[in-house]
Design a protein around this motif. Structure first.
Motif, PDB file in Angstrom:
ATOM      1  N   PHE A  76      29.253  47.829  39.846  1.00  0.00           N
ATOM      2  CA  PHE A  76      29.248  46.432  40.297  1.00  0.00           C
ATOM      3  C   PHE A  76      30.506  45.752  39.769  1.00  0.00           C
ATOM      4  O   PHE A  76      30.925  45.995  38.637  1.00  0.00           O
ATOM      5  CB  PHE A  76      28.004  45.699  39.788  1.00  0.00           C
ATOM      6  CG  PHE A  76      27.826  44.337  40.398  1.00  0.00           C
ATOM      7  CD1 PHE A  76      27.496  44.198  41.728  1.00  0.00           C
ATOM      8  CD2 PHE A  76      27.992  43.187  39.632  1.00  0.00           C
ATOM      9  CE1 PHE A  76      27.328  42.936  42.301  1.00  0.00           C
ATOM     10  CE2 PHE A  76      27.824  41.924  40.184  1.00  0.00           C
ATOM     11  CZ  PHE A  76      27.491  41.805  41.530  1.00  0.00           C
ATOM     12  N   ILE A  77      31.103  44.899  40.601  1.00  0.00           N
ATOM     13  CA  ILE A  77      32.377  44.266  40.252  1.00  0.00           C
ATOM     14  C   ILE A  77      32.313  42.784  40.595  1.00  0.00           C
ATOM     15  O   ILE A  77      31.909  42.412  41.705  1.00  0.00           O
ATOM     16  CB  ILE A  77      33.552  44.922  41.005  1.00  0.00           C
ATOM     17  CG1 ILE A  77      33.697  46.389  40.588  1.00  0.00           C
ATOM     18  CG2 ILE A  77      34.852  44.169  40.744  1.00  0.00           C
ATOM     19  CD1 ILE A  77      34.655  47.182  41.459  1.00  0.00           C
ATOM     20  N   ILE A  78      32.728  41.955  39.643  1.00  0.00           N
ATOM     21  CA  ILE A  78      32.882  40.519  39.878  1.00  0.00           C
ATOM     22  C   ILE A  78      34.370  40.192  39.907  1.00  0.00           C
ATOM     23  O   ILE A  78      35.121  40.584  39.008  1.00  0.00           O
ATOM     24  CB  ILE A  78      32.189  39.694  38.778  1.00  0.00           C
ATOM     25  CG1 ILE A  78      30.667  39.907  38.822  1.00  0.00           C
ATOM     26  CG2 ILE A  78      32.513  38.207  38.930  1.00  0.00           C
ATOM     27  CD1 ILE A  78      29.934  39.249  37.673  1.00  0.00           C
ATOM     28  N   VAL A  79      34.794  39.490  40.939  1.00  0.00           N
ATOM     29  CA  VAL A  79      36.164  38.980  41.035  1.00  0.00           C
ATOM     30  C   VAL A  79      36.064  37.461  41.056  1.00  0.00           C
ATOM     31  O   VAL A  79      35.503  36.881  41.985  1.00  0.00           O
ATOM     32  CB  VAL A  79      36.872  39.488  42.308  1.00  0.00           C
ATOM     33  CG1 VAL A  79      38.286  38.908  42.390  1.00  0.00           C
ATOM     34  CG2 VAL A  79      36.915  41.010  42.338  1.00  0.00           C
ATOM     35  N   ILE A  80      36.582  36.826  40.037  1.00  0.00           N
ATOM     36  CA  ILE A  80      36.471  35.368  39.919  1.00  0.00           C
ATOM     37  C   ILE A  80      37.853  34.734  39.758  1.00  0.00           C
ATOM     38  O   ILE A  80      38.671  35.189  38.957  1.00  0.00           O
ATOM     39  CB  ILE A  80      35.533  34.971  38.749  1.00  0.00           C
ATOM     40  CG1 ILE A  80      35.469  33.440  38.594  1.00  0.00           C
ATOM     41  CG2 ILE A  80      35.918  35.631  37.442  1.00  0.00           C
ATOM     42  CD1 ILE A  80      34.379  32.955  37.651  1.00  0.00           C
ATOM     43  N   GLY A  81      38.122  33.721  40.577  1.00  0.00           N
ATOM     44  CA  GLY A  81      39.392  32.994  40.472  1.00  0.00           C
ATOM     45  C   GLY A  81      40.602  33.830  40.793  1.00  0.00           C
ATOM     46  O   GLY A  81      41.674  33.606  40.231  1.00  0.00           O
ATOM     47  N   SER A  82      40.464  34.771  41.701  1.00  0.00           N
ATOM     48  CA  SER A  82      41.601  35.622  42.088  1.00  0.00           C
ATOM     49  C   SER A  82      41.592  35.853  43.591  1.00  0.00           C
ATOM     50  O   SER A  82      40.622  36.391  44.138  1.00  0.00           O
ATOM     51  CB  SER A  82      41.537  36.975  41.377  1.00  0.00           C
ATOM     52  OG  SER A  82      42.459  37.892  41.961  1.00  0.00           O
ATOM     53  N   ASN A  83      42.672  35.454  44.247  1.00  0.00           N
ATOM     54  CA  ASN A  83      42.869  35.782  45.658  1.00  0.00           C
ATOM     55  C   ASN A  83      43.587  37.128  45.698  1.00  0.00           C
ATOM     56  O   ASN A  83      44.778  37.219  45.987  1.00  0.00           O
ATOM     57  CB  ASN A  83      43.687  34.695  46.347  1.00  0.00           C
ATOM     58  CG  ASN A  83      43.831  34.928  47.836  1.00  0.00           C
ATOM     59  OD1 ASN A  83      43.168  35.794  48.414  1.00  0.00           O
ATOM     60  ND2 ASN A  83      44.702  34.173  48.461  1.00  0.00           N
ATOM     61  N   THR A  84      42.859  38.179  45.382  1.00  0.00           N
ATOM     62  CA  THR A  84      43.455  39.470  45.049  1.00  0.00           C
ATOM     63  C   THR A  84      44.246  40.074  46.197  1.00  0.00           C
ATOM     64  O   THR A  84      45.283  40.708  45.976  1.00  0.00           O
ATOM     65  CB  THR A  84      42.361  40.456  44.592  1.00  0.00           C
ATOM     66  OG1 THR A  84      41.414  39.758  43.795  1.00  0.00           O
ATOM     67  CG2 THR A  84      42.953  41.583  43.757  1.00  0.00           C
ATOM     68  N   MET A  85      43.792  39.906  47.420  1.00  0.00           N
ATOM     69  CA  MET A  85      44.493  40.514  48.554  1.00  0.00           C
ATOM     70  C   MET A  85      45.872  39.908  48.773  1.00  0.00           C
ATOM     71  O   MET A  85      46.759  40.558  49.324  1.00  0.00           O
ATOM     72  CB  MET A  85      43.638  40.409  49.815  1.00  0.00           C
ATOM     73  CG  MET A  85      42.424  41.330  49.781  1.00  0.00           C
ATOM     74  SD  MET A  85      41.398  41.238  51.264  1.00  0.00           S
ATOM     75  CE  MET A  85      42.514  41.921  52.508  1.00  0.00           C
ATOM     76  N   GLU A  86      46.068  38.672  48.350  1.00  0.00           N
ATOM     77  CA  GLU A  86      47.376  38.032  48.468  1.00  0.00           C
ATOM     78  C   GLU A  86      48.219  38.229  47.214  1.00  0.00           C
ATOM     79  O   GLU A  86      49.418  38.484  47.290  1.00  0.00           O
ATOM     80  CB  GLU A  86      47.195  36.531  48.730  1.00  0.00           C
ATOM     81  CG  GLU A  86      46.439  36.191  49.991  1.00  0.00           C
ATOM     82  CD  GLU A  86      47.320  36.151  51.233  1.00  0.00           C
ATOM     83  OE1 GLU A  86      48.547  36.190  51.102  1.00  0.00           O
ATOM     84  OE2 GLU A  86      46.760  36.078  52.337  1.00  0.00           O
ATOM     85  N   ALA A  87      47.603  38.094  46.043  1.00  0.00           N
ATOM     86  CA  ALA A  87      48.356  38.070  44.787  1.00  0.00           C
ATOM     87  C   ALA A  87      48.529  39.441  44.155  1.00  0.00           C
ATOM     88  O   ALA A  87      49.547  39.701  43.503  1.00  0.00           O
ATOM     89  CB  ALA A  87      47.678  37.131  43.792  1.00  0.00           C
ATOM     90  N   HIS A  88      47.556  40.342  44.329  1.00  0.00           N
ATOM     91  CA  HIS A  88      47.609  41.680  43.730  1.00  0.00           C
ATOM     92  C   HIS A  88      47.102  42.707  44.746  1.00  0.00           C
ATOM     93  O   HIS A  88      46.065  43.346  44.554  1.00  0.00           O
ATOM     94  CB  HIS A  88      46.769  41.732  42.451  1.00  0.00           C
ATOM     95  CG  HIS A  88      47.213  40.752  41.405  1.00  0.00           C
ATOM     96  ND1 HIS A  88      46.693  39.492  41.306  1.00  0.00           N
ATOM     97  CD2 HIS A  88      48.145  40.857  40.418  1.00  0.00           C
ATOM     98  CE1 HIS A  88      47.282  38.847  40.306  1.00  0.00           C
ATOM     99  NE2 HIS A  88      48.166  39.649  39.757  1.00  0.00           N
ATOM    100  N   PRO A  89      47.820  42.859  45.846  1.00  0.00           N
ATOM    101  CA  PRO A  89      47.290  43.615  46.993  1.00  0.00           C
ATOM    102  C   PRO A  89      46.984  45.083  46.730  1.00  0.00           C
ATOM    103  O   PRO A  89      46.083  45.639  47.356  1.00  0.00           O
ATOM    104  CB  PRO A  89      48.369  43.447  48.061  1.00  0.00           C
ATOM    105  CG  PRO A  89      49.590  42.996  47.336  1.00  0.00           C
ATOM    106  CD  PRO A  89      49.128  42.239  46.150  1.00  0.00           C
ATOM    107  N   ILE A  90      47.702  45.721  45.828  1.00  0.00           N
ATOM    108  CA  ILE A  90      47.450  47.146  45.605  1.00  0.00           C
ATOM    109  C   ILE A  90      46.203  47.353  44.752  1.00  0.00           C
ATOM    110  O   ILE A  90      45.516  48.368  44.870  1.00  0.00           O
ATOM    111  CB  ILE A  90      48.694  47.834  44.990  1.00  0.00           C
ATOM    112  CG1 ILE A  90      49.905  47.621  45.914  1.00  0.00           C
ATOM    113  CG2 ILE A  90      48.459  49.316  44.797  1.00  0.00           C
ATOM    114  CD1 ILE A  90      49.709  48.094  47.357  1.00  0.00           C
ATOM    115  N   VAL A  91      45.866  46.395  43.903  1.00  0.00           N
ATOM    116  CA  VAL A  91      44.545  46.411  43.257  1.00  0.00           C
ATOM    117  C   VAL A  91      43.475  46.115  44.302  1.00  0.00           C
ATOM    118  O   VAL A  91      42.402  46.737  44.321  1.00  0.00           O
ATOM    119  CB  VAL A  91      44.478  45.383  42.110  1.00  0.00           C
ATOM    120  CG1 VAL A  91      43.052  45.250  41.592  1.00  0.00           C
ATOM    121  CG2 VAL A  91      45.399  45.797  40.970  1.00  0.00           C
ATOM    122  N   ALA A  92      43.773  45.192  45.204  1.00  0.00           N
ATOM    123  CA  ALA A  92      42.821  44.844  46.259  1.00  0.00           C
ATOM    124  C   ALA A  92      42.494  46.048  47.147  1.00  0.00           C
ATOM    125  O   ALA A  92      41.371  46.160  47.640  1.00  0.00           O
ATOM    126  CB  ALA A  92      43.369  43.696  47.104  1.00  0.00           C
TER     127      ALA A  92
END
Length: 695
Positions: A182-198
């Motif tokens: 299970f993963i929580i992503v909070i306060g991160s627009n990951t696909m825009e800011a860190h796309p390779i983690v996304a």
């Protein structure tokens, strides 16, 4: 004849491995090999195409001296041979420019003392340069005032994590995403800011359906997530405390882990269970967000009962209670034992390519290299700005930090800069801060030099030069100035500096010799590095004095949007009192100094825009100005979307001409002075002709 050279991407903190095809000293193509451990054979659009800056005609090719500075400082400039550059600057030789800086620094130090000089920057260049930067300020000048861009991003993560688990860095590798349940992503627009983690998060979205996204707006990742948890502005700490409340109330916590590996649990439990703001039932009274009273407990239960990770970005840290929210994140890991093992842990998503490394090197006023206590604690950037205005700071040495663009309260920062007697800037281009400098040194970019970079998961990568350049590296500029003010820097190459780092910061880097970093370049090595590296932290003990994780409870304070909703003062059709949050778009990075040099990127996003809720079409014009007591934006185009909640806005800040950061004042994290970029109350001025007269 073309050749392939492997290195590391110059953009975000993900730290992707890259391979460049170079022909006749020009980069022709950049790609990622399929066996790249960080990149997984993929790069974002910036990593693939954003390399035109290296050969840009806008590069600073020789030192530049402001003409008005020459007039004011004729005593140290009279013997210098200047050449005409433009209406504002002369150019001169490297030797003459470093001589001028050295003489002026000595003058200021003799007249006002060493503490009248400060240094800001270091997160956009290598660890070697960041180390020399802080050493020059502290040892050569004798001033404790050194800081870096972590002040406007993840300083609260460092503060919050060190207060609870003793270490302020990511606990696990990115690939533990695949091991997590299970993963929580909070306060991160990951696909825009860190796309390779996304990319990794998207992989598990499709196979496990195990992600919760918590944010004030609907991000691209949220649309794929199991839980799309939209929350009010300034509610992170509230939400996180509620999750802990549920875990404690329903006795879902890991009793053995809590007993053996944590401290202060009983007090924490008592405070949270008796906190009226920690019960999710509170949201039944918050109009528009009633769904959170059931959604938060569901997320908390899954997190507690599964092997879980939490990722967060600036949507957590850039708040009044950013540090406290990070403490609340670590509380969840301590309660459930979701730390110190594969597939579970804490992952702050760092922004700059070497902001982790710059902090490791001691580019902070309260930490020397290796997070040791410095001889004297200096001032943080907002305090330094105040001291410049008061006339107590007379000189600023700036290395790769555009503080009059990306920092808050821009009008105030400009006033402070204008009050200096000396502003030295090391940069690639004449960005906003460089345009205000007295002396500018054009330096090598990341693609033109060798050096160590530390990504967001503590991974060291020895970057290789892709092309040759006759420009100086940052450390060469600093060393030349150091020698001319009586210092003894005597490095011949970046490896000399790194070997010193390995001795000074031995707790993390003693085993990280260049030859080992080259040998393990595919996989990388994660600090601390002795005989072997450390992919996972806190397996046996935490890095606190007693080895135990510590609960440090902080109650959420009722304010802002939620307080207005509870008082029935929020939902109305007025153009006043909207809530603005800011962030990035995929094609640009930070102040866009590098990405703007690639037409393919800049054409995709040539100006900053505002995202507004669809239901506001009858209220807002297609073009608006945002206004606060601190300043006004330029005219901005509005795009209406379903992703934004009522009376809220989103804006990017990549283009200085938009003046987005003039809107922000001095409101900041209560512990560590990181700006409140993610929540700002603004008024709107409509500027379309059909809306003339509206205000």
């Amino acid at each position: 004849m073309s050749k392939e050279i492997e290195s590391v991407c110059t953009y975000c903190g993900v730290g992707c491995d890259i391979t460049a095809i170079v022909d006749n000293n020009k980069i022709k193509k950049i790609y990622a090999k399929k066996d790249g451990v960080v990149s997984q054979g993929k790069l974002c659009i910036k990593g693939r195409f954003g390399f035109d800056f290296v050969d840009s005609q806008n590069r600073i090719k020789s030192p530049l001296i402001r003409k008005s500075f020459v007039v004011k400082n004729s005593d140290i400039c009279s013997d210098i041979e200047f050449k005409e550059y433009d209406n504002i600057f002369y150019s001169c030789s490297f030797d003459d420019a470093t001589t001028i800086v050295a003489k002026k620094l000595n003058q200021i130090k003799q007249k006002y003392g060493a503490k009248a000089i400060c240094a800001i920057g270091g997160a956009r260049t290598s660890c070697e340069n960041a180390y020399i930067f802080q050493k020059f300020c502290r040892d050569s000048i004798g001033s404790p005032h050194v800081d870096n861009c972590a002040r406007v991003c993840h300083s609260p993560s460092l503060k919050g994590m060190r207060a609870t688990i003793g270490e302020g860095a990511a606990t696990n590798p990115y690939d533990d995403i695949y091991e997590s349940e299970f993963i929580i992503v909070i306060g991160s627009n990951t696909m825009e800011a860190h796309p390779i983690v996304a990319n990794r998060l998207l992989d598990v979205c499709s196979t496990k359906d195990n992600i919760a996204v918590i944010d004030v707006r609907e991000t691209k990742l949220a649309k794929r997530a199991k839980y799309n948890c939209l929350i009010p502005f300034e509610a992170n700490l509230l939400i996180l405390n509620m999750m802990a409340f549920v875990i404690l109330k329903e006795e879902l916590y890991n009793k053995e882990f809590v007993k053996n590996r944590t401290d202060n649990f009983a007090e924490f439990k008592d405070k949270i269970l008796n906190d009226p703001y920690a019960n999710p039932e509170f949201f039944k009274r918050v109009k528009g967000y009633e769904h959170l009273s059931t959604q938060i407990p569901n997320i908390a239960r899954e997190y507690a009962l599964k092997k879980s990770m939490i990722f967060w970005g600036l949507g957590v840290t850039e708040h009044l209670d950013g540090s406290k929210a990070v403490m609340a994140i670590t509380h969840l890991a301590l309660l459930t034992g979701n730390i110190g093992k594969s597939g579970a842990g804490l992952m702050p998503l760092r922004g700059q390519n070497n902001v982790q490394g710059a902090c490791d090197m001691g580019c902070l006023p309260y930490y020397a290299p290796d997070y040791q206590k410095p001889k004297e604690i200096g001032l943080m950037t907002p305090q330094l700005i105040d001291e410049m205005i008061e006339g107590n700071i007379k000189a600023l040495f700036n290395m790769g930090e555009d503080i009059t663009h990306i920092h808050p309260n821009v009008n105030k920062s400009i006033k402070a800069i204008d009050n200096l007697e000396l502003l030295v800037v090391q940069e690639l281009f004449i960005n906003d801060i460089a345009s205000r400098a007295d002396i500018i040194f054009g330096v090598k970019s990341a693609y033109e030099k060798e050096g160590v970079y530390v990504n967001a998961m503590r991974r060291l990568h020895l970057s290789q030069a892709l092309v040759e350049s006759d420009l100086p590296d940052d450390w060469e500029v600093i060393q030349a100035i150091d020698n001319k003010i009586g210092g003894n820097f005597n490095y011949t190459k970046s490896e000399d500096i790194w070997n010193e780092v390995r001795e000074v910061a031995h707790r993390r880097f003693s085993g990280a010799a260049y030859y080992r970093l080259k040998r393990h370049s595919k996989r990388g090595m994660q600090w601390p590095i002795y005989h072997e590296d450390t992919p996972i932290l806190h397996i046996l003990d935490f890095r606190t004095d007693n080895g135990l994780g510590k609960f440090v409870y902080n109650q959420w304070k009722k304010r802002g949007m939620i307080e207005e909703i509870l008082k029935d003062k929020f939902y109305n059709n007025s153009l006043k009192g909207w809530y603005l949050t800011t962030g990035r778009t995929l094609v640009h990075y930070n102040n866009s100094a590098q990405t703007r040099q690639t037409d393919r990127l800049n054409k995709k996003y040539s100006k900053d825009i505002i995202l507004a809720p669809v239901e506001a079409k009858n209220i807002l014009a297609n073009r608006v100005i945002l206004k606060t007591q601190y300043g006004e934006s330029e005219v901005l185009e509005v795009v209406f979307t379903e992703e934004i909640k009522p009376k809220t806005l989103f804006a990017t800040f990549h283009h200085a001409k938009s003046k987005i950061n003039t809107l922000f004042g001095d409101e900041c994290d209560e512990d560590i002075m990181t700006a409140r970029f993610k929540s700002l109350r603004v008024d709107i001025i409509n500027v379309n002709e059909e809306f003339e007269g509206c205000s």
